[in-house]
Design a protein around this motif. Sequence first.
Motif, PDB file in Angstrom:
ATOM      1  N   ALA A   3       0.838  -1.192   0.000  1.00 20.85           N
ATOM      2  CA  ALA A   3       0.000   0.000   0.000  1.00 20.85           C
ATOM      3  C   ALA A   3       0.873   1.243   0.000  1.00 20.85           C
ATOM      4  N   LYS A   4       0.441   2.274  -0.666  1.00 23.27           N
ATOM      5  CA  LYS A   4       1.178   3.534  -0.753  1.00 23.27           C
ATOM      6  C   LYS A   4       0.390   4.614  -0.043  1.00 23.27           C
ATOM      7  N   VAL A   5       1.123   5.565   0.527  1.00 17.95           N
ATOM      8  CA  VAL A   5       0.514   6.701   1.201  1.00 17.95           C
ATOM      9  C   VAL A   5       1.119   7.973   0.620  1.00 17.95           C
ATOM     10  N   ASN A   6       0.274   8.924   0.292  1.00 17.75           N
ATOM     11  CA  ASN A   6       0.751  10.224  -0.180  1.00 17.75           C
ATOM     12  C   ASN A   6       0.639  11.227   0.946  1.00 17.75           C
ATOM     13  N   ILE A   7       1.718  11.968   1.184  1.00 17.80           N
ATOM     14  CA  ILE A   7       1.704  12.997   2.226  1.00 17.80           C
ATOM     15  C   ILE A   7       2.316  14.270   1.673  1.00 17.80           C
ATOM     16  N   SER A   8       2.034  15.381   2.324  1.00 20.27           N
ATOM     17  CA  SER A   8       2.631  16.654   1.949  1.00 20.27           C
ATOM     18  C   SER A   8       3.650  17.029   3.006  1.00 20.27           C
ATOM     19  N   LEU A   9       4.815  17.475   2.545  1.00 16.86           N
ATOM     20  CA  LEU A   9       5.859  17.913   3.457  1.00 16.86           C
ATOM     21  C   LEU A   9       6.355  19.284   3.024  1.00 16.86           C
ATOM     22  N   ASP A  10       6.884  20.032   3.964  1.00 22.22           N
ATOM     23  CA  ASP A  10       7.488  21.320   3.684  1.00 22.22           C
ATOM     24  C   ASP A  10       8.648  21.118   2.702  1.00 22.22           C
ATOM     25  N   ALA A  11       8.681  21.883   1.634  1.00 21.50           N
ATOM     26  CA  ALA A  11       9.694  21.720   0.591  1.00 21.50           C
ATOM     27  C   ALA A  11      11.111  21.903   1.143  1.00 21.50           C
ATOM     28  N   ILE A  23      20.664  12.104  -1.954  1.00 22.75           N
ATOM     29  CA  ILE A  23      19.738  11.427  -2.862  1.00 22.75           C
ATOM     30  C   ILE A  23      18.965  12.488  -3.636  1.00 22.75           C
ATOM     31  N   GLY A  24      18.934  12.360  -4.959  1.00 20.85           N
ATOM     32  CA  GLY A  24      18.327  13.375  -5.801  1.00 20.85           C
ATOM     33  C   GLY A  24      16.819  13.337  -5.905  1.00 20.85           C
ATOM     34  N   SER A  25      16.216  12.225  -5.573  1.00 21.78           N
ATOM     35  CA  SER A  25      14.766  12.088  -5.676  1.00 21.78           C
ATOM     36  C   SER A  25      14.130  12.340  -4.308  1.00 21.78           C
ATOM     37  N   PRO A  26      13.166  13.261  -4.241  1.00 20.80           N
ATOM     38  CA  PRO A  26      12.502  13.517  -2.956  1.00 20.80           C
ATOM     39  C   PRO A  26      11.872  12.256  -2.368  1.00 20.80           C
ATOM     40  N   GLN A  27      11.197  11.473  -3.200  1.00 17.84           N
ATOM     41  CA  GLN A  27      10.548  10.236  -2.741  1.00 17.84           C
ATOM     42  C   GLN A  27      11.577   9.279  -2.155  1.00 17.84           C
ATOM     43  N   ASP A  28      12.668   9.062  -2.884  1.00 19.50           N
ATOM     44  CA  ASP A  28      13.697   8.129  -2.434  1.00 19.50           C
ATOM     45  C   ASP A  28      14.397   8.628  -1.168  1.00 19.50           C
ATOM     46  N   ALA A  29      14.626   9.926  -1.091  1.00 27.14           N
ATOM     47  CA  ALA A  29      15.307  10.495   0.075  1.00 27.14           C
ATOM     48  C   ALA A  29      14.471  10.309   1.343  1.00 27.14           C
ATOM     49  N   ILE A  30      13.190  10.636   1.266  1.00 20.84           N
ATOM     50  CA  ILE A  30      12.321  10.486   2.434  1.00 20.84           C
ATOM     51  C   ILE A  30      12.181   9.016   2.803  1.00 20.84           C
ATOM     52  N   GLU A  31      12.041   8.156   1.807  1.00 22.79           N
ATOM     53  CA  GLU A  31      11.923   6.720   2.084  1.00 22.79           C
ATOM     54  C   GLU A  31      13.189   6.190   2.763  1.00 22.79           C
ATOM     55  N   ALA A  32      14.351   6.638   2.299  1.00 15.99           N
ATOM     56  CA  ALA A  32      15.611   6.193   2.908  1.00 15.99           C
ATOM     57  C   ALA A  32      15.708   6.633   4.368  1.00 15.99           C
ATOM     58  N   ILE A  33      15.288   7.851   4.629  1.00 15.92           N
ATOM     59  CA  ILE A  33      15.339   8.364   6.006  1.00 15.92           C
ATOM     60  C   ILE A  33      14.379   7.590   6.909  1.00 15.92           C
ATOM     61  N   VAL A  34      13.186   7.324   6.425  1.00 16.52           N
ATOM     62  CA  VAL A  34      12.204   6.576   7.216  1.00 16.52           C
ATOM     63  C   VAL A  34      12.698   5.154   7.473  1.00 16.52           C
ATOM     64  N   ARG A  35      13.252   4.508   6.459  1.00 17.17           N
ATOM     65  CA  ARG A  35      13.781   3.148   6.635  1.00 17.17           C
ATOM     66  C   ARG A  35      14.934   3.134   7.641  1.00 17.17           C
ATOM     67  N   ASP A  36      15.810   4.146   7.572  1.00 14.82           N
ATOM     68  CA  ASP A  36      16.924   4.249   8.510  1.00 14.82           C
ATOM     69  C   ASP A  36      16.407   4.437   9.935  1.00 14.82           C
ATOM     70  N   TYR A  37      15.399   5.274  10.090  1.00 10.87           N
ATOM     71  CA  TYR A  37      14.812   5.528  11.406  1.00 10.87           C
ATOM     72  C   TYR A  37      14.241   4.234  11.997  1.00 10.87           C
ATOM     73  N   ILE A  38      13.553   3.470  11.176  1.00  6.79           N
ATOM     74  CA  ILE A  38      12.969   2.207  11.634  1.00  6.79           C
ATOM     75  C   ILE A  38      14.064   1.213  11.993  1.00  6.79           C
TER      76      ILE A  38
END
Length: 67
Positions: A3-11, A23-38
């Motif tokens: 399942a995918k979730v769309n959210i809005s974040l401050d640019a 990481i050049g892609s916003p999606q990939d950068a946020i995903e990497a940070i969330v995975r690292d946090y977990i």
Amino acid sequence: MVAKVNISLDAELVVEVMVLAGIGSPQDAIEAIVRDYIARGHRTEARTELKDQSLRELDVKPQDPQG
């Protein structure tokens, strides 16, 4: 299928994460940070569990007579 979730974040926040993560892609950068946090949380849980287990083992061992 995942399942995918769309959210809005401050640019500015997203750009900061992209720069810090290199990481050049916003999606990939946020995903990497969330995975690292977990992953960090799981490592902390594992360390805490090992510490608790060793403390329980100390409590179970017979103590030397005092006095």
